[in-house]
Write a protein that holds these residues in place. Structure first.
Motif, PDB file in Angstrom:
ATOM      1  N   PHE A  10      95.819 150.991  15.521  1.00 47.95           N
ATOM      2  CA  PHE A  10      97.236 150.664  15.700  1.00 47.95           C
ATOM      3  C   PHE A  10      97.504 150.233  17.136  1.00 47.95           C
ATOM      4  CE2 PHE A  10      98.807 153.804  12.199  1.00 47.95           C
ATOM      5  CZ  PHE A  10      98.355 152.951  11.213  1.00 47.95           C
ATOM      6  N   ALA A  11      96.920 150.933  18.098  1.00 46.92           N
ATOM      7  CA  ALA A  11      97.150 150.610  19.510  1.00 46.92           C
ATOM      8  C   ALA A  11      96.620 149.220  19.846  1.00 46.92           C
ATOM      9  CB  ALA A  11      96.499 151.666  20.405  1.00 46.92           C
ATOM     10  N   ILE A  12      95.406 148.926  19.423  1.00 46.58           N
ATOM     11  CA  ILE A  12      94.824 147.610  19.708  1.00 46.58           C
ATOM     12  C   ILE A  12      95.633 146.515  19.028  1.00 46.58           C
ATOM     13  CG2 ILE A  12      92.809 146.129  19.357  1.00 46.58           C
ATOM     14  CD1 ILE A  12      91.088 148.717  19.705  1.00 46.58           C
ATOM     15  N   GLU A  13      96.000 146.732  17.767  1.00 43.76           N
ATOM     16  CA  GLU A  13      96.780 145.726  17.043  1.00 43.76           C
ATOM     17  C   GLU A  13      98.143 145.515  17.693  1.00 43.76           C
ATOM     18  OE1 GLU A  13      96.805 147.274  13.055  1.00 43.76           O
ATOM     19  OE2 GLU A  13      94.633 147.009  12.868  1.00 43.76           O
ATOM     20  N   LEU A  16      97.719 143.681  21.095  1.00 41.28           N
ATOM     21  CA  LEU A  16      97.375 142.284  20.818  1.00 41.28           C
ATOM     22  C   LEU A  16      98.593 141.529  20.287  1.00 41.28           C
ATOM     23  CD1 LEU A  16      95.396 139.963  20.694  1.00 41.28           C
ATOM     24  CD2 LEU A  16      94.608 140.841  18.481  1.00 41.28           C
ATOM     25  N   ASP A  17      99.379 142.162  19.440  1.00 44.35           N
ATOM     26  CA  ASP A  17     100.598 141.551  18.925  1.00 44.35           C
ATOM     27  C   ASP A  17     101.525 141.174  20.080  1.00 44.35           C
ATOM     28  OD1 ASP A  17     103.561 141.762  17.971  1.00 44.35           O
ATOM     29  OD2 ASP A  17     102.431 141.561  16.101  1.00 44.35           O
ATOM     30  N   ILE A  18     101.712 142.093  21.015  1.00 43.32           N
ATOM     31  CA  ILE A  18     102.573 141.830  22.173  1.00 43.32           C
ATOM     32  C   ILE A  18     102.011 140.683  23.008  1.00 43.32           C
ATOM     33  CG2 ILE A  18     103.413 142.816  24.352  1.00 43.32           C
ATOM     34  CD1 ILE A  18     103.499 145.550  22.763  1.00 43.32           C
ATOM     35  N   ALA A  19     100.706 140.682  23.209  1.00 48.45           N
ATOM     36  CA  ALA A  19     100.071 139.622  24.004  1.00 48.45           C
ATOM     37  C   ALA A  19     100.177 138.271  23.315  1.00 48.45           C
ATOM     38  CB  ALA A  19      98.606 139.967  24.257  1.00 48.45           C
ATOM     39  N   TYR A  20     100.015 138.258  22.004  1.00 50.18           N
ATOM     40  CA  TYR A  20      99.942 136.991  21.274  1.00 50.18           C
ATOM     41  C   TYR A  20     101.312 136.436  20.895  1.00 50.18           C
ATOM     42  CZ  TYR A  20      97.803 133.461  18.302  1.00 50.18           C
ATOM     43  OH  TYR A  20      97.385 132.259  17.763  1.00 50.18           O
ATOM     44  N   ARG A  35     104.955 142.794  11.376  1.00 52.13           N
ATOM     45  CA  ARG A  35     103.826 141.847  11.395  1.00 52.13           C
ATOM     46  C   ARG A  35     102.497 142.537  11.116  1.00 52.13           C
ATOM     47  NH1 ARG A  35     106.632 138.954  15.637  1.00 52.13           N
ATOM     48  NH2 ARG A  35     105.816 140.435  17.144  1.00 52.13           N
ATOM     49  N   GLN A  36     102.313 143.726  11.675  1.00 46.86           N
ATOM     50  CA  GLN A  36     101.013 144.392  11.597  1.00 46.86           C
ATOM     51  C   GLN A  36     100.907 145.415  10.469  1.00 46.86           C
ATOM     52  OE1 GLN A  36      98.667 143.080  13.357  1.00 46.86           O
ATOM     53  NE2 GLN A  36     100.138 141.794  14.435  1.00 46.86           N
ATOM     54  N   GLY A  37     102.026 145.753   9.855  1.00 48.35           N
ATOM     55  CA  GLY A  37     101.999 146.753   8.788  1.00 48.35           C
ATOM     56  C   GLY A  37     101.725 148.158   9.309  1.00 48.35           C
ATOM     57  N   ILE A  38     102.161 148.424  10.529  1.00 49.71           N
ATOM     58  CA  ILE A  38     101.959 149.737  11.142  1.00 49.71           C
ATOM     59  C   ILE A  38     103.215 150.563  10.932  1.00 49.71           C
ATOM     60  CG2 ILE A  38     101.528 150.965  13.304  1.00 49.71           C
ATOM     61  CD1 ILE A  38     100.233 148.369  14.366  1.00 49.71           C
ATOM     62  N   PRO A  39     103.095 151.791  10.413  1.00 48.06           N
ATOM     63  CA  PRO A  39     104.283 152.635  10.264  1.00 48.06           C
ATOM     64  C   PRO A  39     104.984 152.826  11.616  1.00 48.06           C
ATOM     65  CG  PRO A  39     102.403 153.614   9.152  1.00 48.06           C
ATOM     66  CD  PRO A  39     101.888 152.452   9.946  1.00 48.06           C
ATOM     67  N   ARG A  40     106.276 152.595  11.629  1.00 49.46           N
ATOM     68  CA  ARG A  40     107.025 152.576  12.883  1.00 49.46           C
ATOM     69  C   ARG A  40     106.992 153.916  13.621  1.00 49.46           C
ATOM     70  NH1 ARG A  40     112.846 149.739  13.703  1.00 49.46           N
ATOM     71  NH2 ARG A  40     112.825 149.814  15.965  1.00 49.46           N
ATOM     72  N   ARG A  41     107.006 155.026  12.882  1.00 47.65           N
ATOM     73  CA  ARG A  41     107.032 156.331  13.564  1.00 47.65           C
ATOM     74  C   ARG A  41     105.741 156.567  14.349  1.00 47.65           C
ATOM     75  NH1 ARG A  41     106.114 160.951   9.007  1.00 47.65           N
ATOM     76  NH2 ARG A  41     104.209 160.058   8.222  1.00 47.65           N
ATOM     77  N   ASP A 129      90.838 137.105  25.592  1.00 45.53           N
ATOM     78  CA  ASP A 129      89.751 136.713  24.684  1.00 45.53           C
ATOM     79  C   ASP A 129      90.201 136.817  23.224  1.00 45.53           C
ATOM     80  OD1 ASP A 129      88.045 136.418  26.898  1.00 45.53           O
ATOM     81  OD2 ASP A 129      87.273 138.475  26.714  1.00 45.53           O
ATOM     82  N   LEU A 130      90.875 137.908  22.878  1.00 44.62           N
ATOM     83  CA  LEU A 130      91.330 138.105  21.498  1.00 44.62           C
ATOM     84  C   LEU A 130      92.422 137.106  21.126  1.00 44.62           C
ATOM     85  CD1 LEU A 130      91.360 141.993  21.147  1.00 44.62           C
ATOM     86  CD2 LEU A 130      89.564 140.365  20.528  1.00 44.62           C
ATOM     87  N   CYS A 131      93.312 136.795  22.067  1.00 42.26           N
ATOM     88  CA  CYS A 131      94.349 135.787  21.809  1.00 42.26           C
ATOM     89  C   CYS A 131      93.714 134.430  21.542  1.00 42.26           C
ATOM     90  CB  CYS A 131      95.320 135.711  22.990  1.00 42.26           C
ATOM     91  SG  CYS A 131      96.447 137.120  23.091  1.00 42.26           S
ATOM     92  N   GLN A 132      92.671 134.089  22.281  1.00 36.57           N
ATOM     93  CA  GLN A 132      91.973 132.825  22.055  1.00 36.57           C
ATOM     94  C   GLN A 132      91.321 132.805  20.675  1.00 36.57           C
ATOM     95  OE1 GLN A 132      89.398 132.558  25.483  1.00 36.57           O
ATOM     96  NE2 GLN A 132      91.047 131.799  26.792  1.00 36.57           N
TER      97      GLN A 132
END
Length: 151
Positions: A10-13, A16-20, A35-41, A129-132
Motif C-alpha cells: 500500500f505504501a509503495i503504491e 508512486l500514485d502521488i509521484a505519477y 485509483r489503487q483500490g486501497i482501503p482508505r482507513r 524509475d517507476l514513473c518511467q
C-alpha cells in the motif's frame, strides 16, 4: 518466497500514485484509494507515517492532500521499505526466533544476506524509475500538464 506485507505494498503504491498522478499538486487520499483500490482507513495511517518519516508532505485545506517531500529521483524504494518496517514495529522472525544450530548458523544468515541484497537493489530504484516504467507501459496521467515551475 519473500512476501511483502500489505502495508508495504500500500505504501509503495500510494507514493508512486502521488509521484505519477500528482505533478506539483497535492493528491487527496480518496483519489489514491479509488485509483489503487486501497482501503482508505489503512491508507491514511500509512500516509501519515510517510509524512512523519519525510517521504511525503501533507497539505491541509479543501485543495489539500499529499505531495512528495523531495524530488521523485531522490526517493528510493529502500527508503519506503525501511519506513514501513519502522511503522510496523514487528520484530524480524529471522532475527528473533529460536531454532536449531543449522537454522541459526546456516539458514538464517543466508536469509539475512538475501534481505540485504534486496534492500541494496531497492535503494537503487527510485520513484522516477517507476514513473518511467508506468509511462512506458502506457498508463495515462495528466500530471505533466499540472507541473508548476514558478519560483
Amino acid at each position: 518466497m519473500l512476501h511483502p506485507s500489505k502495508r508495504l505494498l500500500f505504501a509503495i503504491e500510494a507514493v508512486l500514485d502521488i509521484a505519477y498522478y500528482g505533478g506539483s499538486q497535492p493528491v487527496q487520499s480518496g483519489d489514491i484509494s479509488a485509483r489503487q483500490g486501497i482501503p482508505r482507513r489503512y491508507l491514511e495511517q500509512v500516509l501519515q507515517h510517510l509524512v512523519r518519516t519525510g517521504i511525503l508532505a501533507g497539505h491541509r485545506g479543501p485543495k489539500g492532500g499529499y505531495v512528495l517531500a523531495r524530488e521523485k529521483r531522490r526517493i528510493n524504494l529502500g527508503e519506503i521499505v525501511r519506513a514501513v518496517r519502522q511503522f510496523e514495529g514487528s520484530p524480524d522472525p529471522v532475527q528473533t526466533a529460536a531454532g536449531s544450530r543449522v537454522a541459526l548458523e546456516i539458514v538464517r544468515p543466508v536469509w539475512r544476506e538475501l534481505q540485504q541484497e534486496m534492500l541494496v537493489k531497492l535503494d537503487d530504484m527510485t520513484l522516477e524509475d517507476l514513473c518511467q516504467k508506468a509511462q512506458a507501459a502506457g498508463i495515462q496521467t495528466d500530471a505533466l500538464q499540472r507541473l508548476d515551475f514558478s519560483i
